[in-house]
Design a protein around this motif. Structure first.
Motif, PDB file in Angstrom:
ATOM      1  N   PRO A  74       0.939  -1.240   0.025  1.00  0.00           N
ATOM      2  CA  PRO A  74      -0.175   0.085  -0.074  1.00  0.00           C
ATOM      3  C   PRO A  74       0.847   1.288  -0.033  1.00  0.00           C
ATOM      4  CG  PRO A  74       0.056  -1.006   2.236  1.00  0.00           C
ATOM      5  CD  PRO A  74       0.570  -1.961   1.231  1.00  0.00           C
ATOM      6  N   LYS A  75       0.213   2.599  -0.132  1.00  0.00           N
ATOM      7  CA  LYS A  75       1.016   3.491  -0.350  1.00  0.00           C
ATOM      8  C   LYS A  75       1.477   3.977   0.842  1.00  0.00           C
ATOM      9  CE  LYS A  75      -1.412   6.046  -4.053  1.00  0.00           C
ATOM     10  NZ  LYS A  75      -2.147   7.242  -4.550  1.00  0.00           N
ATOM     11  N   ASN A  76       0.998   3.694   1.996  1.00  0.00           N
ATOM     12  CA  ASN A  76       1.715   4.257   3.071  1.00  0.00           C
ATOM     13  C   ASN A  76       3.192   3.402   3.493  1.00  0.00           C
ATOM     14  OD1 ASN A  76       1.763   1.880   5.639  1.00  0.00           O
ATOM     15  ND2 ASN A  76      -0.226   1.560   4.336  1.00  0.00           N
ATOM     16  N   PHE A  77       3.165   2.184   2.829  1.00  0.00           N
ATOM     17  CA  PHE A  77       4.298   1.463   3.049  1.00  0.00           C
ATOM     18  C   PHE A  77       5.671   2.104   2.004  1.00  0.00           C
ATOM     19  CE2 PHE A  77       7.413  -1.788   1.405  1.00  0.00           C
ATOM     20  CZ  PHE A  77       7.885  -2.464   2.511  1.00  0.00           C
ATOM     21  N   ASN A  78       4.906   2.232   0.776  1.00  0.00           N
ATOM     22  CA  ASN A  78       5.869   2.898   0.022  1.00  0.00           C
ATOM     23  C   ASN A  78       6.368   4.377   0.086  1.00  0.00           C
ATOM     24  OD1 ASN A  78       6.183   0.446  -1.612  1.00  0.00           O
ATOM     25  ND2 ASN A  78       4.340   0.995  -2.829  1.00  0.00           N
ATOM     26  N   ILE A  79       5.379   5.147   0.654  1.00  0.00           N
ATOM     27  CA  ILE A  79       5.828   6.429   1.264  1.00  0.00           C
ATOM     28  C   ILE A  79       6.888   6.358   2.193  1.00  0.00           C
ATOM     29  CG2 ILE A  79       5.157   8.481   2.583  1.00  0.00           C
ATOM     30  CD1 ILE A  79       2.339   8.154   1.361  1.00  0.00           C
ATOM     31  N   LYS A  80       6.785   5.484   3.103  1.00  0.00           N
ATOM     32  CA  LYS A  80       8.186   5.230   3.911  1.00  0.00           C
ATOM     33  C   LYS A  80       9.308   4.771   3.419  1.00  0.00           C
ATOM     34  CE  LYS A  80       4.701   4.045   7.870  1.00  0.00           C
ATOM     35  NZ  LYS A  80       4.159   2.973   8.508  1.00  0.00           N
ATOM     36  N   GLN A  81       9.105   3.910   2.292  1.00  0.00           N
ATOM     37  CA  GLN A  81      10.405   3.353   1.327  1.00  0.00           C
ATOM     38  C   GLN A  81      10.878   4.538   0.835  1.00  0.00           C
ATOM     39  OE1 GLN A  81      10.782  -0.071   2.356  1.00  0.00           O
ATOM     40  NE2 GLN A  81      10.763  -0.493   0.054  1.00  0.00           N
ATOM     41  N   LEU A  82      10.533   5.712   0.198  1.00  0.00           N
ATOM     42  CA  LEU A  82      10.950   6.569   0.096  1.00  0.00           C
ATOM     43  C   LEU A  82      11.598   7.626   0.940  1.00  0.00           C
ATOM     44  CD1 LEU A  82       8.477   7.970  -2.809  1.00  0.00           C
ATOM     45  CD2 LEU A  82      10.680   6.965  -3.416  1.00  0.00           C
ATOM     46  N   ILE A  83      10.929   7.713   2.114  1.00  0.00           N
ATOM     47  CA  ILE A  83      11.486   8.397   2.821  1.00  0.00           C
ATOM     48  C   ILE A  83      12.769   7.740   3.470  1.00  0.00           C
ATOM     49  CG2 ILE A  83      11.205   9.300   5.508  1.00  0.00           C
ATOM     50  CD1 ILE A  83       8.105   9.582   4.698  1.00  0.00           C
ATOM     51  N   ASP A  84      13.004   6.640   3.717  1.00  0.00           N
ATOM     52  CA  ASP A  84      13.906   5.882   4.126  1.00  0.00           C
ATOM     53  C   ASP A  84      15.184   6.001   3.246  1.00  0.00           C
ATOM     54  OD1 ASP A  84      12.727   5.337   6.467  1.00  0.00           O
ATOM     55  OD2 ASP A  84      12.239   3.154   6.045  1.00  0.00           O
ATOM     56  N   LYS A  85      14.779   5.844   1.571  1.00  0.00           N
ATOM     57  CA  LYS A  85      15.793   5.453   0.778  1.00  0.00           C
ATOM     58  C   LYS A  85      16.415   6.817   0.565  1.00  0.00           C
ATOM     59  CE  LYS A  85      16.181   4.670  -4.226  1.00  0.00           C
ATOM     60  NZ  LYS A  85      15.429   3.890  -5.311  1.00  0.00           N
ATOM     61  N   HIS A  86      15.871   7.917   0.729  1.00  0.00           N
ATOM     62  CA  HIS A  86      16.177   9.273   0.519  1.00  0.00           C
ATOM     63  C   HIS A  86      16.473  10.349   1.464  1.00  0.00           C
ATOM     64  CE1 HIS A  86      15.842   8.895  -4.137  1.00  0.00           C
ATOM     65  NE2 HIS A  86      14.834   8.237  -3.768  1.00  0.00           N
ATOM     66  N   ASP A  87      16.275   9.658   2.912  1.00  0.00           N
ATOM     67  CA  ASP A  87      16.661  10.462   4.150  1.00  0.00           C
ATOM     68  C   ASP A  87      15.796  11.628   4.001  1.00  0.00           C
ATOM     69  OD1 ASP A  87      17.711  10.512   6.553  1.00  0.00           O
ATOM     70  OD2 ASP A  87      19.190  11.740   5.938  1.00  0.00           O
ATOM     71  N   LEU A  88      14.372  11.789   3.688  1.00  0.00           N
ATOM     72  CA  LEU A  88      13.756  12.668   3.671  1.00  0.00           C
ATOM     73  C   LEU A  88      13.133  12.988   5.024  1.00  0.00           C
ATOM     74  CD1 LEU A  88      11.140  11.763   0.905  1.00  0.00           C
ATOM     75  CD2 LEU A  88      13.112  12.992   0.812  1.00  0.00           C
ATOM     76  N   LYS A  89      13.171  14.271   5.328  1.00  0.00           N
ATOM     77  CA  LYS A  89      13.153  15.037   6.820  1.00  0.00           C
ATOM     78  C   LYS A  89      11.802  15.488   7.118  1.00  0.00           C
ATOM     79  CE  LYS A  89      17.338  13.983   7.824  1.00  0.00           C
ATOM     80  NZ  LYS A  89      17.742  12.666   8.462  1.00  0.00           N
TER      81      LYS A  89
END
Length: 210
Positions: free
Chosen positions: A143-158
């Motif tokens: 789901p999108k919430n998982f993939n949002i977290k994937q992008l956050i972790d991958k790109h170190d988004l604050k």
């Protein structure tokens, strides 16, 4: 809203409308497979933003799960060429806004579409220079919430925000724990948002002036 460091965009209903192309891809495959079924815009538009599993269950209740998956895979393969040929309708202000936003923020696209469709969209719209990364539901069927977290972790988004056009987008954004930016010109409606825009130009101006 505090100033974010990144904007994660939904695709369908937020950046463009390709429902007619999507419907055509279903009908081409149904015709080739001898299936007496026609999908039109009226049927498909309310399903924009749904995960693929829910779409195929709704569109093809008469088939078993494996048959649905086989047909859906064929449809998505056909879409790769159809998007290049037919494209879609970019919403007003998107082509002008993305380059400006990319100067100030990292931009991402995250959609509940099949693997490869976001890339086809990026290539068709010629916006690769502005998009840092993308991820589709069809990449991992999460789901999108998982993939949002994937992008956050991958790109170190604050301090990312998600921009979408449906209540489901808002629900998934809340589950990911980040602010939800709602655009009202797409396919859905919701009152649960941190900020709302009626056109992409207004969104662009807001984030440029934060």
């Amino acid at each position: 809203m505090q100033k974010p460091d990144s904007l994660i965009f939904d695709m369908d209903g937020t950046l463009w409308d390709a429902v007619d192309t999507y419907a055509h891809s279903w009908n081409v495959v149904f015709g080739e497979m001898g299936i007496d079924k026609t999908i039109d815009r009226h049927i498909l538009a309310p399903m924009v933003g749904w995960e693929g599993k829910k779409v195929i269950e709704t569109l093809m209740p008469e088939f078993d799960h494996q048959k649905r998956l086989d047909i859906y895979a064929t449809v998505n393969n056909r879409r790769h060429s159809l998007i290049g040929d037919m494209g879609g309708i970019m919403y007003d202000g998107v082509m002008e806004g993305l380059p400006k936003l990319a100067e100030k923020y990292k931009l991402f696209i995250l959609s509940n579409c099949a693997k490869g469709i976001i890339r086809q969209f990026i290539n068709w719209a010629d916006i690769d220079a502005y998009i840092t990364d993308e991820i589709a539901y069809g990449t991992n069927f999460m789901p999108k919430n998982f993939n949002i977290k994937q992008l956050i972790d991958k790109h170190d988004l604050k301090s990312p925000v998600y921009v979408g056009d449906t209540a489901g987008d808002g629900e998934q954004t809340r589950l990911a724990g980040i602010p939800f930016v709602f655009v009202s010109y797409g396919f859905g409606d919701t009152d649960d948002h941190d900020v709302k825009f009626d056109d992409f130009t207004a969104l662009t101006n807001y984030f440029l002036n934060l």
